[in-house]
Design a protein around this motif. Structure first.
Motif, PDB file in Angstrom:
ATOM      1  N   ARG A  53      -6.943  -3.605   7.019  1.00 44.87           N
ATOM      2  CA  ARG A  53      -8.164  -3.290   6.272  1.00 44.87           C
ATOM      3  C   ARG A  53      -8.783  -4.560   5.672  1.00 44.87           C
ATOM      4  O   ARG A  53     -10.007  -4.751   5.725  1.00 44.87           O
ATOM      5  CB  ARG A  53      -7.851  -2.290   5.163  1.00 44.87           C
ATOM      6  N   MET A 335      -7.746   4.155   9.943  1.00 43.19           N
ATOM      7  CA  MET A 335      -8.491   3.075  10.590  1.00 43.19           C
ATOM      8  C   MET A 335      -9.015   3.454  11.972  1.00 43.19           C
ATOM      9  O   MET A 335      -9.410   2.587  12.751  1.00 43.19           O
ATOM     10  CB  MET A 335      -7.593   1.846  10.736  1.00 43.19           C
ATOM     11  N   HIS A 339     -13.225  -0.485  10.213  1.00 37.12           N
ATOM     12  CA  HIS A 339     -13.558  -0.700   8.809  1.00 37.12           C
ATOM     13  C   HIS A 339     -14.496  -1.902   8.739  1.00 37.12           C
ATOM     14  O   HIS A 339     -14.553  -2.714   9.651  1.00 37.12           O
ATOM     15  CB  HIS A 339     -12.281  -0.957   7.988  1.00 37.12           C
TER      16      HIS A 339
END
Length: 394
Positions: A53, A335, A339
């Motif tokens: 992320r 995810m 992202h």
């Protein structure tokens, strides 16, 4: 356990519904590990949710094609390394070039437009299920349902004639097949370009109420940019959803009670299937433009980092019992759609298609079950199944 480095990307799946076993082992040791890429580049492999992320959100990392390195030894990737990036390939650009095209597309992928598509998606689903029921069992759901439904939806959204589906589905499959050669891939790319060049020319003369006509009316993209944008959306818009529908249906059929759990809350179930299955087989990969620290590791300028979406989505630091499929789970934060600035544009449309597609299929055919051997897409960039033979009680 300490693992200092690995040679190449782990890709072997002992269980077709689980990520490669080495990914969990690597993540247990650390969220990131040094990795030697297929061309000898000294880079990194990220498997932890926080690390993946952070990298996807950071402007320090580039998505440019010319800065990347092949993660597996595929002849086509080496042969096409110097192939010039076509104008308009926004998914492989950095800002501000990426932002210019992305803003235009965001204006077309509105919540209102997606909501307006819902009745049409329901109609498409009902028509295909009606044909399946009329034909009787057994049926292969890939050519009769999971592939044509999203293909028809993306055709209507973009304004691409559905009667050209055999061409674009075949070309897309060639481009996503890691075993196809460079000449085959270039030929498929040029074939798709020619198709979309014709479509766009026709819309300049006679615009309709679709996304491509809307982009043409804005008059900010060149013909070459329009062709590439349309090509990216056409491939991404049907391949990903088609494989999620097929692999998700296979997954649901593996255990009694899963169909009822999905029907109880289709919204939550779709998010959990997205998390659990993680069909992005390779990558994404980003390259550091300057030195940066992620999870205590110094990534130097010029080093590439490949991220495991499956590793991030099965991270026990983010999800309790991540290797269990819990269709009532709150899978927020997965995810599957990426992202950051490159997060999937069509994610809301994909969610709508899956929610309607799964629920309608399981309501119409409550006794649905496998009726033969399933072949998995191990050598494709998008994971899934090639076929899905099923039967049901008549």
């Amino acid at each position: 356990m300490t693992i200092e480095s690995i040679q190449g990307l782990p890709t072997q799946r002992p269980n077709p519904l689980d990520p490669p076993e080495d990914i969990a082992k690597l993540r247990t040791a650390d969220s990131m590990v040094r990795m030697t890429f297929a061309d000898g580049h000294d880079g990194w492999f990220a498997t932890g949710h926080h690390a993946v992320r952070a990298i996807l959100a950071s402007p320090v990392f580039s998505n440019r094609v010319d800065l990347t390195h092949p993660v597996i030894p595929v002849e086509r990737m080496t042969a096409m390394k110097d192939f010039p990036m076509p104008p308009g390939m926004f998914n492989r650009m950095d800002d501000p070039e990426h932002g210019r095209i992305r803003r235009m597309l965001t204006g077309q992928f509105t919540v209102r437009r997606m909501k307006l598509l819902e009745p049409r998606i329901e109609q498409i689903v009902d028509e295909h299920l009606g044909a399946i029921v009329a034909s009787g069992p057994p049926v292969d759901l890939v050519p009769t349902y999971t592939l044509p439904v999203p293909s028809l939806v993306i055709c209507e959204l973009l304004g691409v004639p559905y009667d050209r589906r055999d061409q674009f589905q075949g070309d897309a499959s060639t481009l996503l097949d890691l075993e196809s050669g460079a000449e085959e891939a270039i030929g498929a790319w040029m074939s798709l370009r020619a198709l979309l060049d014709d479509v766009i020319d026709a819309k300049r003369t006679k615009p309709t109420d679709d996304l491509l006509s809307g982009l043409i009316a804005e008059d900010e993209l060149t013909q070459e940019e329009l062709i590439t944008v349309a090509l990216v959306l056409l491939i991404a818009g049907h391949e990903t959803t088609a494989n999620m529908l097929a692999l998700g249906t296979y997954t649901i059929m593996q255990q009694p009670g899963r169909a009822q759990a999905l029907l109880a809350d289709p919204v939550a179930a779709v998010e959990e299937l997205l998390r659990y299955l993680s069909i992005i087989h390779l990558g994404p990969t980003r390259t550091a433009l300057e030195d940066v620290e992620i999870d205590g590791h110094l990534i130097k300028a010029g080093q590439a980092v490949t991220m495991s979406v499956a590793g991030a989505n099965r991270d026990p630091g983010k999800y309790a019992n991540p290797d269990e499929l819990d269709l009532a789970r709150n899978a927020q934060g997965h995810m599957a759609f990426g992202h950051g600035i490159h997060q999937c544009l069509g994610q809301q449309l994909a969610r709508i298609e899956m929610r309607i597609g799964f629920a309608a299929l399981l309501r119409r055919l409550p006794s649905l079950r496998l009726a033969g051997e399933v072949r998995f897409r191990d050598h494709m960039t998008i994971y899934g199944v090639f076929n899905l033979p099923v039967t049901w009680d008549v």
